[in-house]
Design a protein around this motif. Structure first.
Motif, PDB file in Angstrom:
ATOM      1  N   GLU A 156       0.814  -1.172  -0.125  1.00 22.05           N
ATOM      2  CA  GLU A 156      -0.039   0.020   0.155  1.00 22.05           C
ATOM      3  C   GLU A 156       0.896   1.351  -0.098  1.00 22.05           C
ATOM      4  O   GLU A 156       0.734   2.184  -0.734  1.00 22.05           O
ATOM      5  N   LYS A 157       1.900   1.173   0.717  1.00 22.08           N
ATOM      6  CA  LYS A 157       2.827   2.280   0.870  1.00 22.08           C
ATOM      7  C   LYS A 157       3.358   2.769  -0.501  1.00 22.08           C
ATOM      8  O   LYS A 157       3.428   3.894  -0.749  1.00 22.08           O
ATOM      9  N   MET A 158       3.972   1.654  -1.224  1.00 22.82           N
ATOM     10  CA  MET A 158       4.650   1.568  -2.348  1.00 22.82           C
ATOM     11  C   MET A 158       3.628   2.122  -3.290  1.00 22.82           C
ATOM     12  O   MET A 158       4.087   3.068  -4.504  1.00 22.82           O
ATOM     13  N   VAL A 159       2.484   1.549  -3.632  1.00 23.03           N
ATOM     14  CA  VAL A 159       1.472   1.943  -4.551  1.00 23.03           C
ATOM     15  C   VAL A 159       1.222   3.479  -4.477  1.00 23.03           C
ATOM     16  O   VAL A 159       0.981   4.201  -5.467  1.00 23.03           O
ATOM     17  N   ALA A 160       1.286   4.232  -3.200  1.00 25.22           N
ATOM     18  CA  ALA A 160       0.857   5.525  -3.047  1.00 25.22           C
ATOM     19  C   ALA A 160       1.994   6.393  -3.640  1.00 25.22           C
ATOM     20  O   ALA A 160       1.920   7.476  -3.882  1.00 25.22           O
ATOM     21  N   ALA A 161       3.188   5.715  -3.699  1.00 25.25           N
ATOM     22  CA  ALA A 161       4.376   6.753  -3.982  1.00 25.25           C
ATOM     23  C   ALA A 161       4.988   6.604  -5.614  1.00 25.25           C
ATOM     24  O   ALA A 161       5.342   7.331  -6.010  1.00 25.25           O
ATOM     25  N   PHE A 162       4.803   5.105  -6.037  1.00 24.27           N
ATOM     26  CA  PHE A 162       5.471   4.778  -7.408  1.00 24.27           C
ATOM     27  C   PHE A 162       4.522   4.247  -8.372  1.00 24.27           C
ATOM     28  O   PHE A 162       3.289   3.837  -8.180  1.00 24.27           O
ATOM     29  N   PRO A 163       4.584   4.477  -9.586  1.00 29.38           N
ATOM     30  CA  PRO A 163       3.664   4.310 -10.553  1.00 29.38           C
ATOM     31  C   PRO A 163       3.235   2.559 -10.950  1.00 29.38           C
ATOM     32  O   PRO A 163       2.394   2.606 -11.318  1.00 29.38           O
ATOM     33  N   ARG A 164       4.518   1.976 -10.870  1.00 34.14           N
ATOM     34  CA  ARG A 164       4.398   0.692 -11.144  1.00 34.14           C
ATOM     35  C   ARG A 164       5.077  -0.166 -10.204  1.00 34.14           C
ATOM     36  O   ARG A 164       6.065  -0.289  -9.898  1.00 34.14           O
ATOM     37  N   VAL A 165       3.999  -0.682  -9.400  1.00 37.04           N
ATOM     38  CA  VAL A 165       4.570  -1.827  -8.037  1.00 37.04           C
ATOM     39  C   VAL A 165       4.224  -3.220  -8.430  1.00 37.04           C
ATOM     40  O   VAL A 165       2.815  -3.625  -8.770  1.00 37.04           O
ATOM     41  N   MET A 166       5.077  -4.139  -8.381  1.00 34.38           N
ATOM     42  CA  MET A 166       4.869  -5.413  -8.538  1.00 34.38           C
ATOM     43  C   MET A 166       4.592  -5.923  -7.160  1.00 34.38           C
ATOM     44  O   MET A 166       5.664  -5.833  -6.253  1.00 34.38           O
ATOM     45  N   ALA A 167       3.611  -6.679  -6.946  1.00 30.82           N
ATOM     46  CA  ALA A 167       3.244  -7.630  -5.656  1.00 30.82           C
ATOM     47  C   ALA A 167       3.937  -8.815  -5.852  1.00 30.82           C
ATOM     48  O   ALA A 167       3.739  -9.475  -6.748  1.00 30.82           O
ATOM     49  N   GLU A 168       4.826  -9.221  -5.031  1.00 30.08           N
ATOM     50  CA  GLU A 168       5.826 -10.308  -5.097  1.00 30.08           C
ATOM     51  C   GLU A 168       6.292 -10.677  -3.620  1.00 30.08           C
ATOM     52  O   GLU A 168       6.514  -9.828  -2.776  1.00 30.08           O
ATOM     53  N   GLY A 169       6.061 -11.861  -3.237  1.00 32.70           N
ATOM     54  CA  GLY A 169       6.492 -12.633  -2.155  1.00 32.70           C
ATOM     55  C   GLY A 169       5.531 -12.978  -1.450  1.00 32.70           C
ATOM     56  O   GLY A 169       4.663 -12.513  -0.731  1.00 32.70           O
TER      57      GLY A 169
END
Length: 238
Positions: free
Chosen positions: A176-189
């Motif tokens: 959630e924090k990364m999605v709010a800051a960066f345009p393309r976030v890969m959910a992995e792990g």
């Protein structure tokens, strides 16, 4: 093989129908750890609706590219180094090999740990080959640094894997924090269920990489075996 194949990030955006990337990485030295089986995994993943593949090793990237010339491929190299905990594409020569093998996107460990090559140097090398860079991150600060170095994609890949006990569930808070800051976030792990993967997309993940639950048969079998042991002999009919 198509080592000079180049896709723009806009073209890749258009290819993401559902946002599923399947990591075709069998258990090391297991019965499925074979180049041709990895190609079959890749074919099966695309046939099932995956938008792309994550493939380890330049040799296997080349084989998958030859078999599936139109596939979207994220390439990595894994190494066990004696002087660094960084395992995912740690060297500039690894980047070059993956680019020449035909990877569209090259992922690197972007953690701020002792490493043989700086994150910026790796990303610069990826771009020198006209490929797209993905940063495998363990925390928000990793992602911020990698994005600042030019990585087009940042991922939650290494959250929970840089020390201490590995959590069972994905790191949704980091996502959630990364999605709010960066345009393309890969959910992995640890995205091991359709429900968790769908939740990631609901939170704004650009795409979701699923590996173990699809291509590591031994580990998934172990999940079932261990669950059934709880209700083993004591519950057997007399």
């Amino acid at each position: 093989m198509s080592g000079d194949k180049k896709l723009s990030i806009a073209e890749i955006d258009r290819q993401l129908a559902c946002g599923l990337i399947v990591s075709c990485q069998p258990v090391d030295n297991g019965p499925l750890d074979d180049d041709e089986i990895v190609v079959c995994f890749a074919r099966a993943a695309l046939a099932g609706g995956a938008d792309g593949l994550r493939i380890e090793g330049a040799r296997r990237v080349a084989k998958v590219r030859a078999a599936l010339p139109q596939a979207l491929i994220i390439g990595i190299v894994k190494r066990d180094l004696h002087d660094s905990p960084v395992r995912i594409t740690p060297l500039q020569t690894d980047v070059s090999a993956l680019a020449e093998a035909g990877a569209d996107i090259i992922a690197v460990d972007a953690t701020r740990r002792p490493r043989p090559a700086a994150v910026r140097a790796l990303i610069d090398e990826i771009h020198r080959h006209s490929k797209l860079a993905m940063a495998d991150c363990s925390c928000f600060e990793d992602a911020a640094q990698a994005h600042g170095c030019g990585a087009e994609i940042v991922g939650t890949t290494l959250s929970g894997y840089t020390g201490g006990e590995v959590p069972e569930r994905p790191d949704f808070a980091l996502l959630e924090k990364m999605v709010a800051a960066f345009p393309r976030v890969m959910a992995e792990g640890r995205f091991n269920t359709p429900a968790d993967s769908a939740r990631a997309r609901e939170l704004g993940a650009w795409a979701v990489t699923v590996g173990t639950a699809i291509t590591r048969t031994e580990l998934v079998t172990q999940w079932f075996a261990e669950a059934l042991k709880v209700h083993g002999k004591d519950s057997a009919p007399a």
